[in-house]
Structure formats: structure tokens, C-alpha cells
Design a protein around this motif. Structure first.
Motif: not given
Length: 122
Positions: A8, A19, A35, A37, A90, A92-93, A116-119
């Protein structure tokens, strides 16, 4: 089985991220993988899933055509390639492992990674 998601980060809209979800403790080929989120204030939502062999994949409508799930059972790893990212991606995955009774519902998965954070910035 223990799952560890990584990859992420911060990316601009239209960009890409991949990811990874590495498994330990048991062989990943025993599990149907997914997956999910979760954004602040929202419920955890399904993103993508893949069968044990990798021959079948499933996607949420919101990511279809942009995200690709894949797996390498020899490396005990599942991937989520995310292209054409949008600010609404955006979150957390989380990766999850399950028996395959359902591919889109969180209750069908027995093991979860920490996320894992995705922004995605606009």
C-alpha cells in the motif's frame, strides 16, 4: 495460516499499485483467497477473489476492469494489481483466506491479514 499484506501507499488518481499477500503456516493452495477493503465509517466491502487454482476470479463491479487478482501458489502469495486508481479506492485493504463457500462475503473467510493502507489523492 498467517497472512501479511503489503504494497500500500500514497498514489495520485490514475496511478497504479500492486498489493501482495504472503502466507505462512500453511500452503496457500488450500485456500480460496479474497481482497476486501474498508474506509472510515464504512463497512468492509468485497473487492476481488480467486479460486484455489487461480482459474476463476471474481470482482466487485466498482473495480472490474481496473483491478486484477492473481496468485502464485509456489510462492504462497496472492496479488492485487490496481490500475486507474480513484480517490474512492482509498481504504485499508485486507487479504483473507477461506474455504470458498462464498467469495463476496467476509463471513466466508477464516483468516485475515492486518491490512495495508491505500490512499489515492485527487
Amino acid at each position: 495460516v498467517q497472512l501479511q499484506a503489503s504494497g500500500g501507499g500514497l498514489v495520485q488518481a490514475g496511478g497504479s499499485l500492486m498489493l501482495s499477500c504472503a502466507a505462512s503456516g500453511r500452503t496457500l493452495s488450500s485456500y480460496f483467497m479474497g481482497w476486501f477493503r474498508q474506509s472510515p465509517g464504512k463497512e468492509r466491502e468485497f473487492v476481488a477473489a480467486i479460486s484455489r487454482s487461480g482459474s476463476s476470479t471474481y470482482y466487485a463491479d466498482s473495480v472490474k476492469g481496473r483491478f486484477t487478482i492473481s496468485r502464485d501458489n509456489a510462492k504462497n502469495t496472492v496479488y492485487l494489481q490496481m490500475n486507474s486508481l480513484k480517490p474512492e479506492d482509498t481504504a485499508v485493504y485486507y487479504c483473507a483466506a477461506g474455504g470458498g463457500s462464498t467469495w463476496s462475503h467476509a463471513w466466508g473467510y477464516n483468516y485475515w491479514g492486518h491490512g495495508t493502507q491505500v490512499t489515492v489523492s485527487s
